[in-house]
Write an enzyme that holds these catalytic residues in place. Structure first.
Site, short mmCIF file in Angstrom:
data_model
loop_
_atom_site.label_atom_id
_atom_site.label_comp_id
_atom_site.label_asym_id
_atom_site.label_seq_id
_atom_site.Cartn_x
_atom_site.Cartn_y
_atom_site.Cartn_z
N HIS A 103 -1.50 3.38 4.57
CA HIS A 103 -2.09 3.69 4.46
C HIS A 103 -2.52 5.44 4.81
O HIS A 103 -1.75 5.14 6.45
CB HIS A 103 -3.50 2.75 4.56
CG HIS A 103 -4.25 3.20 3.49
ND1 HIS A 103 -5.62 4.14 3.57
CD2 HIS A 103 -5.16 2.67 1.85
CE1 HIS A 103 -6.07 4.45 1.99
NE2 HIS A 103 -6.43 3.48 1.80
N THR B 128 -5.70 1.37 -5.32
CA THR B 128 -5.20 -0.18 -5.50
C THR B 128 -5.75 -0.72 -6.61
O THR B 128 -5.35 -1.68 -6.92
CB THR B 128 -4.98 -0.44 -4.32
OG1 THR B 128 -5.34 0.12 -3.34
CG2 THR B 128 -4.89 -1.88 -4.04
N GLU C 283 0.55 -1.18 -0.09
CA GLU C 283 0.13 0.05 -0.19
C GLU C 283 0.62 1.30 0.03
O GLU C 283 2.34 1.20 0.59
CB GLU C 283 -0.85 0.03 1.51
CG GLU C 283 -1.76 1.16 1.86
CD GLU C 283 -2.27 1.24 0.16
OE1 GLU C 283 -3.25 0.20 -0.09
OE2 GLU C 283 -2.95 2.49 -0.10
N ASP D 63 1.61 -0.32 -4.76
CA ASP D 63 0.33 -0.20 -5.88
C ASP D 63 0.49 1.36 -6.17
O ASP D 63 -0.42 1.60 -7.83
CB ASP D 63 -0.72 -0.28 -4.70
CG ASP D 63 -1.24 0.38 -3.44
OD1 ASP D 63 -0.21 1.44 -3.78
OD2 ASP D 63 -2.11 0.13 -3.21
N HIS D 64 0.64 2.35 -5.02
CA HIS D 64 0.41 4.06 -6.15
C HIS D 64 1.35 4.91 -4.81
O HIS D 64 1.61 4.68 -4.07
CB HIS D 64 -0.89 4.53 -6.14
CG HIS D 64 -1.98 3.58 -5.01
ND1 HIS D 64 -1.86 4.70 -4.21
CD2 HIS D 64 -2.70 2.96 -4.95
CE1 HIS D 64 -2.66 4.68 -2.46
NE2 HIS D 64 -3.35 2.53 -3.26
C1 GP9 Z 1 -8.25 -1.26 0.48
C2 GP9 Z 1 -6.66 -0.44 0.54
C3 GP9 Z 1 -7.13 0.32 0.14
O1 GP9 Z 1 -8.96 -2.55 0.76
O2 GP9 Z 1 -6.43 -1.51 -1.01
O3 GP9 Z 1 -7.72 0.97 -1.55
P1 GP9 Z 1 -7.02 1.84 -1.61
O4 GP9 Z 1 -7.66 3.72 -0.80
O5 GP9 Z 1 -5.68 2.66 -1.70
O6 GP9 Z 1 -6.80 1.58 -3.38
#
Ligand code: GP9
Length: 418
Positions: free
Chosen positions: A198, A83, A39, A257-258
């Site tokens: 996150h 994500t 994340e 992921d980003h």
């Molecule tokens: C939620 C997690 C976060 O299940 O994968 O998603 P995001 O907010 O980063 O898109």
């Protein structure tokens, strides 16, 4: 009726795919694939320090190992689906949509995703992610992508002590997952999606092993502590994999992921990096780590070629020695003889071998020097217009990918190729 497919296939054969196989084709044949989607993990912390301390000590060591391939110029390509968009890119080698999240808007389409392809080669596929299963419509989309099983929140013991922010902390996530991995039918393809790093990057005091940063952005200040925690969680996971004997039979892929730190925090980011965040730097900050660890392999290196999430599927399939007939996507095998030489972003910006096109300006990729203004880029005649032709091709490619999704074109493609 699917006739658009011929044009798209021709485009891909001409511009994207190279026919030459990589020397590493099949090197991980039959191995389990453990994919860790981390994340909000950005590359700027790799091999970097905060107050004299490495931010990600374990991953810094891992990428130096002979068994690891590390792509230092690998970009995330997500849009509004965050994500879920990164998952979509990885599984399909297609671009996410210009608006909305394809996991919601086109979850009923036919695809030809990695879990499905791997299933044809005897792989059991699953996702381990301790969040509500319907978040991002994953429960529906995963089935459609061919996943055999989704271990969501209820598969884990989540208590007040072992969770923070969005849910289960990364260390107990990996710890509690070992029993699932150990009883899983092999070979397996398993995707972990971490949560602790996150936004807003909260962490219990006892889990913090590096100082907070000191700037006007709490977001950036916290980020170093949570990403360090995730680095430790991955280290602990590697130890558990080794102890269980699974490590030797697997390849481990780690990908960010980003971005986690948006441009609202540029002042703090500029303070940390010690440079101004120009649109060029803003694009460079879209780099996320991509590491492939292949136990037993000894040709590890750092790869500087530009790359993106769109390239993950062909790269992994080639390592596994899988070359499906029925394959249509916009990525390349990063370990093969390269063909496509740009990484496209969903808003039409891009990075090419030589240029970075960001906020309407064309930059020299090596020096970061601005070459043209937006008006120059759209005027094809100018000899100095080096970004213009690439921009045109990027737009074409994005629209082909959209055509596939909006027209649900795999319906016809899968049929043709069965
Ligand atoms: C939620 C997690 C976060 O299940 O994968 O998603 P995001 O907010 O980063 O898109």
């Amino acid at each position: 009726d699917g006739n658009e497919l011929t044009e798209i296939k021709d485009y891909i054969n001409e511009n994207v795919k190279s026919n030459e196989q990589s020397d590493l084709f099949g090197i991980a044949k039959g191995k389990n694939v453990i994919f860790i989607s981390v994340e909000s993990f950005q590359s700027f912390v790799i091999n970097n320090e905060l107050y004299g301390e490495e931010v990600t000590p374990f991953l810094n060591e891992l990428i130096k190992e002979d068994s690891s391939l590390y792509f230092e110029n690998f970009y995330n390509q997500v849009a509004q689906g965050r994500t879920s968009d990164s998952e979509f890119l990885v599984e399909n080698s297609l671009y996410p949509l210009p608006s909305g999240a394809v996991f919601f808007t086109n979850a009923q389409n036919e695809y030809n995703a990695m879990p499905e392809i791997l299933g044809d080669y005897g792989y059991y596929s699953s996702v381990l992610h301790a969040n509500n299963k319907s978040f991002w419509n994953r429960d529906i989309m995963y089935k459609n992508l061919g996943y055999d099983y989704f271990y969501g929140e209820e598969a884990f013991e989540v208590t007040e002590e072992n969770s923070i922010g969005w849910g289960l902390k990364d260390k107990p996530l990996f710890e509690q997952s070992m029993k699932y991995l150990q009883s899983m039918e092999q070979p397996f393809y398993t995707k972990f999606i971490t949560l602790t790093n996150h936004f807003p990057f909260e962490l219990d005091e006892e889990d913090a092993t590096i100082e907070r940063y000191d700037s006007n952005s709490n977001t950036l200040n916290n980020y170093f502590q949570t990403i360090r925690y995730t680095d430790e969680a991955i280290k602990q996971f590697f130890d558990q994999l080794k102890a269980s004997g699974l490590y030797e039979d697997s390849i481990i892929v780690i990908m960010g992921d980003h971005f986690g730190i948006s441009e609202n925090h540029n002042q703090a980011m500029s303070q940390y990096l010690g440079k101004e965040i120009t649109p060029y730097e803003q694009t460079q900050l879209q780099r996320v780590p991509f590491i492939i660890n292949i136990p037993g392999y000894d040709g590890g290196k750092v790869i500087s070629d530009i790359a993106g999430q769109i390239d993950v599927k062909p790269t992994l399939l080639n390592l596994l020695g899988i070359q499906p007939q029925n394959n249509l996507g916009f990525g390349i095998d990063l370990l093969g003889k390269q063909k496509e030489d740009f990484v496209a972003f969903r808003n039409g910006e891009f990075v090419s071998d030589d240029y970075v096109y960001s906020s309407g300006t064309c930059y020299d990729r090596q020096t970061g020097e601005a070459l043209e203004s937006q008006s120059d880029v759209s005027t094809q005649e100018k000899p100095s217009n080096v970004c213009g032709p690439i921009k045109k091709q990027v737009e074409k490619e994005l629209s082909y990918s959209d055509e596939i999704i909006y027209g649900d074109l795999f319906r016809f493609y899968n049929f043709e190729n069965k």
